[in-house]
Motif scaffolding. Structure first.
Motif, PDB file in Angstrom:
ATOM      1  N   UNK A 109     -57.343 -59.869 -49.636  1.00 41.83           N
ATOM      2  CA  UNK A 109     -57.160 -59.389 -50.991  1.00 41.83           C
ATOM      3  C   UNK A 109     -56.454 -58.036 -50.947  1.00 41.83           C
ATOM      4  N   UNK A 110     -56.274 -57.421 -52.084  1.00 41.93           N
ATOM      5  CA  UNK A 110     -55.591 -56.127 -52.098  1.00 41.93           C
ATOM      6  C   UNK A 110     -56.443 -55.092 -51.370  1.00 41.93           C
ATOM      7  N   UNK A 111     -55.807 -54.077 -50.779  1.00 41.15           N
ATOM      8  CA  UNK A 111     -56.571 -53.027 -50.094  1.00 41.15           C
ATOM      9  C   UNK A 111     -57.594 -52.358 -51.006  1.00 41.15           C
ATOM     10  N   UNK A 112     -57.269 -52.241 -52.287  1.00 35.52           N
ATOM     11  CA  UNK A 112     -58.200 -51.607 -53.225  1.00 35.52           C
ATOM     12  C   UNK A 112     -59.464 -52.454 -53.364  1.00 35.52           C
ATOM     13  N   UNK A 114     -60.615 -54.733 -51.207  1.00 38.34           N
ATOM     14  CA  UNK A 114     -61.333 -54.732 -49.937  1.00 38.34           C
ATOM     15  C   UNK A 114     -62.122 -53.437 -49.750  1.00 38.34           C
ATOM     16  N   UNK A 115     -61.519 -52.317 -50.078  1.00 37.83           N
ATOM     17  CA  UNK A 115     -62.209 -51.032 -49.943  1.00 37.83           C
ATOM     18  C   UNK A 115     -63.390 -50.958 -50.904  1.00 37.83           C
ATOM     19  N   UNK A 116     -63.209 -51.463 -52.109  1.00 34.47           N
ATOM     20  CA  UNK A 116     -64.269 -51.448 -53.095  1.00 34.47           C
ATOM     21  C   UNK A 116     -65.443 -52.316 -52.637  1.00 34.47           C
ATOM     22  N   UNK A 117     -65.147 -53.503 -52.167  1.00 32.33           N
ATOM     23  CA  UNK A 117     -66.200 -54.387 -51.680  1.00 32.33           C
ATOM     24  C   UNK A 117     -66.916 -53.767 -50.480  1.00 32.33           C
ATOM     25  N   UNK A 160     -63.938 -52.996 -59.049  1.00 31.93           N
ATOM     26  CA  UNK A 160     -62.888 -53.985 -59.327  1.00 31.93           C
ATOM     27  C   UNK A 160     -63.497 -55.334 -59.699  1.00 31.93           C
ATOM     28  N   UNK A 161     -62.858 -56.051 -60.643  1.00 32.67           N
ATOM     29  CA  UNK A 161     -63.401 -57.347 -61.076  1.00 32.67           C
ATOM     30  C   UNK A 161     -63.560 -58.359 -59.942  1.00 32.67           C
TER      31      UNK A 161
END
Length: 453
Positions: A109-112, A114-117, A160-161
């Protein structure tokens, strides 16, 4: 008054059978009463081929590498395990219907996202490490954790959703309930008892790593093989009466009783004298999860030919979590799709044909048109199962652990409680069921050792 036996065990799942084994080894005369016409409880095999090994499990099936009790039992019974199929690429269908292939644990997924998860998973694991699974109600700020739902924590902690959706799918996969149904303290308890969020969700190195050759029901039948006529099937327990000299279980007299069924089912038994308020209130507050296990059977595991592992996550669903459930022999190919939480509740209300059509639509989107044309279809609705009324295990909503947690394992007179819900290590899994049976048996044997006999 004469006793018919020393101990009556109510329930012939892994917890009850383990208790019976240990009590018998301890020299006590035991009777096991099981409401079903089989042993195993929430374990349920189904044949899909000509060989005895060609089975799929409509109930519990997986064993993980840190689940030492169940591995020891398998070894004692001469049973082998085999790895869940993971070779190839996994699939992820996002909320917009786009299907991506990836390798490893997390989709590309997007880096954002992945970082959020990742940051949220770390925070959750840190919270869990503060919770002692022996007594979650005593954890630091336990009341604060217990007044929140997992849903409220996700909204506050995950930005993030897509990452939020991933936690929601993970919740359904582990607990078979919606995040709003679940206390955050209960989530932390589960993580603490298992070793973290990843341990619950992962295949390699996690709870879904291995399966039992020939089916996990062999664990139960192996434990039951020496019981003989001390095991009574089709024998639901309706009433338990205690007095100063012993316990009467529907006319069977014993010194003590081990009740090895989920709390909500234990609460449906009539007790005389009535259970203490704390225990009775507990049984009203630990509902079972909602899950329907569905499997599409094919003449071969065709997805492997296309470089796919058979593992998939579909955010739109229905059937958000999918595994390759092919038997060890490879005689047929099987895709397993779980209906959990809200999906299970909604699709339990319709017919099997509608469920099949809905799930096959998901499989066809993920694996192509061939997935929509199975040679057989197998399912089991655990929410409608008379002697379970849900699965995988009972769950604690907000406020339950801190208000009623001490009553979960505490004996009531001559009554002792077992079942995977009462475990402190791998609660909700085979390993937890075995641990709970060992603990309950040890309590009874200790009472016998103090001269009760």
């Amino acid at each position: 008054m004469a006793h018919d036996c020393d101990v009556v065990v109510v329930g012939a799942g892994l917890s009850g059978l383990t208790a019976a084994r240990d009590l018998t080894r301890g020299g006590l005369d035991v009777r096991v009463l099981e409401a079903r016409d089989r042993v195993g409880g929430r374990i349920l095999p189904h044949p899909v081929g000509d060989s005895p090994q060609d089975v799929v499990e409509l109930g519990g099936q997986w064993v993980g590498p840190t689940q030492h009790r169940v591995h020891a039992l398998a070894t004692d019974l001469g049973l082998a395990t085999f790895a869940t199929h993971v070779a190839g690429e996994n699939l992820f269908e996002d909320g917009g219907g786009r299907v991506r292939r990836y390798r490893g644990t997390i989709p590309r997924l997007s880096p954002v996202v992945l970082a959020d998860y990742g940051q949220a998973a770390l925070r959750l694991d840190r919270l869990a490490r503060r919770v002692d699974p022996e007594a979650p109600w005593l954890a630091h700020r336990s009341a604060r954790l217990d007044e929140q739902t997992f849903a409220s924590w996700i909204r506050r902690s995950v930005a993030t959703p897509t990452a939020r959706a991933a936690f929601e799918v993970g919740c359904r996969a582990v607990f078979s309930v919606e995040p709003a149904d679940l206390s955050l303290l209960h989530v932390c308890f589960y993580l603490s008892s298992a070793g973290g969020w990843d341990a619950l969700l992962d295949t390699e190195g996690g709870a879904q790593q291995d399966r039992v050759v020939g089916g996990s029901h062999l664990l139960a039948t192996g434990l039951a093989q020496d019981l003989g006529d001390r095991l009574e099937l089709d024998r639901p327990v309706r009433r338990i009466v205690q007095d100063a000299g012993g316990v009467d279980v529907d006319g069977l007299r014993a010194r003590r009783v081990v009740v090895a069924v989920p709390p909500t089912l234990a609460g449906r038994i009539a007790y005389d004298p009535p259970l203490p308020a704390a225990r009775d209130q507990l049984t009203q507050r630990v509902p079972m999860g909602s899950v329907i296990k569905t499997m599409a059977v094919y003449d071969r595991p065709f997805w492997r030919e296309h470089g796919l592992s058979g593992q998939a996550t579909s955010l739109p669903g229905p059937g958000q979590v999918v595994f390759d459930n092919t038997p060890s022999s490879g005689a047929v190919g099987v895709l397993l799709a779980f209906l959990e939480g809200r999906e299970a509740r909604e699709l339990s209300a319709v017919g099997e044909r509608e469920r099949r059509t809905a799930v096959l639509g998901t499989l066809a989107r993920l694996f192509g048109p061939e997935a929509g044309r199975p040679v057989d279809w197998v399912e089991h609705d655990w929410t409608a199962d008379r002697w379970s009324r849900g699965a995988y295990a009972g769950v604690m909503g907000p406020g339950t652990w801190t208000a009623h947690g001490p009553a979960l394992r505490a004996p009531v007179g001559r009554l002792h409680w077992a079942g995977t819900e009462t475990a402190t290590r791998w609660a909700g899994y085979f390993d937890g069921a075995i641990q709970s049976g060992e603990r309950a048996a040890a309590e009874v044997l200790a009472a016998a050792g103090e001269g009760e006999r």
